[in-house]
Design an enzyme around this catalytic site. Structure first.
Site, PDB file in Angstrom:
ATOM      1  N   LYS A  87       0.753  -1.228  -0.135  1.00  0.00           N
ATOM      2  CA  LYS A  87      -0.028   0.068   0.077  1.00  0.00           C
ATOM      3  C   LYS A  87       0.806   1.287  -0.065  1.00  0.00           C
ATOM      4  CE  LYS A  87      -3.881   2.309   2.462  1.00  0.00           C
ATOM      5  NZ  LYS A  87      -4.865   1.998   3.847  1.00  0.00           N
ATOM      6  N   SER A 164      -9.793   1.923   2.854  1.00  0.00           N
ATOM      7  CA  SER A 164      -8.970   2.993   2.080  1.00  0.00           C
ATOM      8  C   SER A 164      -8.070   1.903   1.316  1.00  0.00           C
ATOM      9  CB  SER A 164      -8.276   3.944   2.761  1.00  0.00           C
ATOM     10  OG  SER A 164      -7.429   3.007   3.632  1.00  0.00           O
ATOM     11  N   SER A 188     -10.270  -0.124   7.186  1.00  0.00           N
ATOM     12  CA  SER A 188      -9.606  -0.086   5.895  1.00  0.00           C
ATOM     13  C   SER A 188      -9.005  -1.236   5.321  1.00  0.00           C
ATOM     14  CB  SER A 188      -8.583   1.380   5.821  1.00  0.00           C
ATOM     15  OG  SER A 188      -9.208   2.034   5.363  1.00  0.00           O
TER      16      SER A 188
HETATM   17  N1  GLN Z   1     -13.190   4.472   5.893  1.00  0.00           N
HETATM   18  C1  GLN Z   1     -12.525   4.943   7.307  1.00  0.00           C
HETATM   19  C2  GLN Z   1     -12.345   6.415   7.177  1.00  0.00           C
HETATM   20  O1  GLN Z   1     -12.522   6.815   6.113  1.00  0.00           O
HETATM   21  C3  GLN Z   1     -11.549   4.218   7.508  1.00  0.00           C
HETATM   22  C4  GLN Z   1     -10.250   4.423   6.981  1.00  0.00           C
HETATM   23  C5  GLN Z   1      -9.177   3.619   7.452  1.00  0.00           C
HETATM   24  O2  GLN Z   1      -9.182   2.497   8.105  1.00  0.00           O
HETATM   25  N2  GLN Z   1      -8.067   3.951   7.146  1.00  0.00           N
HETATM   26  O3  GLN Z   1     -11.836   7.251   7.928  1.00  0.00           O
END
Ligand code: GLN
Length: 508
Positions: A87, A164, A188
Site C-alpha cells: 500500500k 481505503s 480499511s
Molecule cells: N473508512 C474509514 C475512514 O474513512 C476508515 C479508513 C481507514 O481505516 N483508514 O476513516
C-alpha cells in the site's frame, strides 16, 4: 511446480507457503514468479488501477538476490520469492510514496518502514505500490488522487473495491500479487477485503510497527496483511509483527504461532470444540443487507457444526462508535497532516509571496476534499472551548466501547459478525453524502477504538455475484483465536476458492 508451469491464476495451486517452499528448495526461481506476476499486472491492471507504481526493476533485483541466496546455499527467508503489493502509505526507501495524494507527489522516502523491511528481510519480493484513498481516508477508493484514477472492484467494474486499502484488496482478488500490506484505522483492511472477497486482518494495536507508515490517526492506525487464504494471511502477519524499538507503541510480547493456529482449525471433525463464539445483537441491526445477514447467519451455523458454542452477547455502546471514531480520527488527522506545508515533503506551490502564502497555496492545491474536510472537522473539535465537549467526550466514549469488549470476552473467545453491512456499492452512490460513506464503517470502527484484533474473510456471494465478508474479533493479542476460527470456517467452505474473471473474459 516448475518455472514453466507457474501461473499466478492458479491461486489454490500456489499459496504463499507453496511458493516459498518451491523457491527455498530451488525448484522454482523467484525471478520466474516475479516475471509471471509482472506480466499479469501488465495485462490486467489497466482496467483495475490497483498499482500506482509498478517497480519491475526493484522486483527483478530482489528476486535475483533470493535466487542467488538459494544457489549459494544461504537461507533466503520464510517468504522467499513471495510477490507482494505494498500500500502506498508504507515508506519505501528510494521508491516514491504518495499516499495517493497530490501533496506528496515526488516524495521519495530516505528510509524504509519496519513492515516492508521485515518482509524484504524474509525474502518477499515487492512488485510495487498500491492505490488507496488519499491519506487512507475513505471507504470506496473514490478519494484517490493518484494519476491512475480510482481502483475498480475486480468482481464488477461498476462497483467500488472498498477503502481505503482498495488497491491491496483488489490486487489480491485479481491475483496481481500473492499478498499485500494495508492499514486499518477504522476498517480499511477489513472492509475492502470483504468487498473484494479476500482475507485481511487488523491485528492488536501495537502488534505491527507503525514506523515508516504515513500517519492518519496515530492511536487508531493498524498496519496488517491481505492474502487469499487465512493461512497465507497468518504467515504474512508472523513476519510483519513484533516489537520494534522505532515505534514507542509497539508491543514487546513475542509473536504468536499464527499459521499453526490457522492450520489447527482444519484438524478433525470438531476443530472448534470448546470455543465460545459471541454473537453481538447490536451488529445485526436495521440497515443490514438481507443477503449479507443470511450469509453471516449461515456462517455462524457452520461454526456451530465445527463444534463452537454460540453465545449471545451485548455491546451496548456500539451506537456511539461511528461518532466517537470520527471525532478522534479527525482530531488526530488534523494534527498529523499539519506537517505537509510545502517545506519538507513532496509538492511545493511555486512563486509563493510569503511563508503563509506558501503554506496556504501548497495545502490548498495539494490536499483533496476529504483530507480538507477532516482537517477542518479535527481543528474544530480540538479548539479551545470545544475540546472537552467533543474530543474529551469521545475519549470517554472510547473507554466505554473498549469496556464493552472486555466484558463480552469474559463470556466468549471470539466475536463473529459481518464485516460490512452491505456488499460493494456502485461508484458515485455514496460520494455525495459523506455521512452515508462514513456509515460504511459501522461494523469495523469499534475494534480500532478498542485496539483488538479482527479478521475479515469471505463467507458468501450475493445473487449478483458480489462477495460478502465475515468478521472475527478477538481479545487483545487474541490473533491466534481469530486464525483458528477463521481457518476452521475456511476449511469447511469454498468461498475463498472463487476468483473474479480476467479482463479478456469480462463483459462489464
Ligand atoms: N473508512 C474509514 C475512514 O474513512 C476508515 C479508513 C481507514 O481505516 N483508514 O476513516
Amino acid at each position: 511446480m516448475s518455472d514453466a508451469t507457474f501461473d499466478p491464476r492458479q491461486a489454490q495451486a500456489a499459496p504463499i507457503a507453496t511458493i516459498a517452499a518451491g523457491v527455498r528448495a530451488g525448484k522454482l526461481r523467484a525471478r520466474a514468479v516475479a516475471e509471471a506476476y509482472l506480466e499479469r499486472i501488465e495485462r490486467e491492471d489497466a482496467a483495475l488501477g490497483c498499482y500506482v507504481r509498478v517497480d519491475a526493476e526493484g522486483a527483478r533485483r530482489s528476486a535475483d538476490a533470493v535466487d542467488a541466496a538459494v544457489a549459494a546455499g544461504r537461507d533466503p527467508g520464510a517468504l522467499a520469492g513471495v510477490p507482494l503489493g505494498i500500500k502506498d502509505i508504507f515508506c519505501t526507501k528510494g521508491v516514491e510514496t504518495t499516499c495517493a495524494s497530490k501533496i506528496l507527489r515526488g516524495f521519495v522516502p530516505p528510509y524504509e518502514s519496519t513492515v516492508t523491511a521485515r518482509l524484504a528481510g524474509a525474502g518477499a519480493v515487492s512488485l510495487g505500490k498500491l492505490n488507496m484513498d488519499e491519506f487512507a481516508m475513505g471507504s470506496s477508493n473514490e478519494n484517490s488522487a493518484a494519476p491512475v484514477g480510482v481502483v475498480k472492484n475486480p468482481w464488477s467494474l461498476a462497483h467500488v473495491p472498498g477503502g481505503s486499502s482498495g488497491g491491496s484488496a483488489a490486487a489480491v482478488a485479481a491475483s496481481l500479487c500473492a499478498g499485500a500490506t494495508g492499514t486499518d484505522t477504522g476498517g480499511s483492511i477489513r472492509q475492502p477485503a470483504a468487498l473484494c472477497g479476500v482475507v485481511g486482518i487488523k491485528p492488536t494495536y501495537g502488534r505491527v510497527s507503525r514506523y515508516g507508515v504515513i500517519a492518519f490517526a496515530s492511536s487508531l492506525d493498524h498496519p496488517g496483511p491481505f492474502a487469499r487464504t487465512v493461512e497465507d494471511t497468518a504467515t504474512l502477519l508472523e513476519v510483519m509483527a513484533g516489537a520494534d524499538p522505532l515505534d514507542a507503541t509497539s508491543i514487546p510480547q513475542p509473536v504468536g504461532a499464527y499459521a499453526k493456529a490457522a492450520r489447527a482449525g482444519r484438524q478433525g471433525e470438531s476443530p472448534l470444540q470448546g470455543v465460545r463464539v459471541g454473537v453481538p445483537d447490536e451488529y445485526f441491526a436495521a440497515g443490514m443487507d438481507g443477503e449479507v445477514e443470511t450469509a453471516v447467519r449461515a456462517a455462524l451455523d457452520e461454526l456451530a457444526r465445527a463444534g463452537a458454542k454460540l453465545v449471545p452477547v451485548s455491546l451496548p455502546h456500539t451506537k456511539y462508535a461511528i461518532a466517537t471514531y470520527y471525532l478522534i480520527c479527525t482530531a488526530e488527522a488534523s494534527s498529523n497532516l499539519a506537517r505537509y506545508d510545502g517545506v519538507k515533503y513532496g509538492q511545493r506551490a511555486p512563486d509563493a509571496r510569503s511563508l503563509e502564502d506558501l503554506y496556504t497555496r501548497t495545502r490548498g492545491e495539494g490536499f483533496g476534499r476529504e483530507p480538507k474536510r477532516r482537517i477542518m472537522l479535527g481543528t474544530y473539535v480540538l479548539r479551545a472551548g470545544y475540546y472537552d465537549a467533543y474530543y474529551g467526550k469521545a475519549l470517554r466514549a472510547r473507554r466505554l466501547i473498549a469496556d464493552d469488549f472486555a466484558a463480552a470476552f469474559t463470556k466468549c473467545d471470539v466475536l463473529v459478525t459481518a464485516t460490512s453491512p452491505v456488499p460493494a456499492f456502485r461508484f458515485g452512490e455514496r460520494m455525495g453524502d459523506p455521512l452515508q460513506m462514513y456509515l460504511a464503517d459501522i461494523l469495523t470502527v469499534a475494534p480500532n477504538l478498542a485496539g483488538i484484533p479482527a479478521l475479515a474473510q469471505p463467507c458468501g456471494f450475493t445473487k449478483a455475484g458480489l462477495p460478502i465478508g465475515l468478521q472475527i474479533m478477538g481479545p487483545p493479542l487474541g490473533e491466534e483465536s481469530c486464525f483458528r476460527v477463521g481457518g476452521a470456517y475456511e476449511a469447511r467452505t469454498q468461498w475463498h476458492e472463487r476468483r473474479p474473471l480476467d479482463a479478456a473474459a469480462r463483459t462489464s
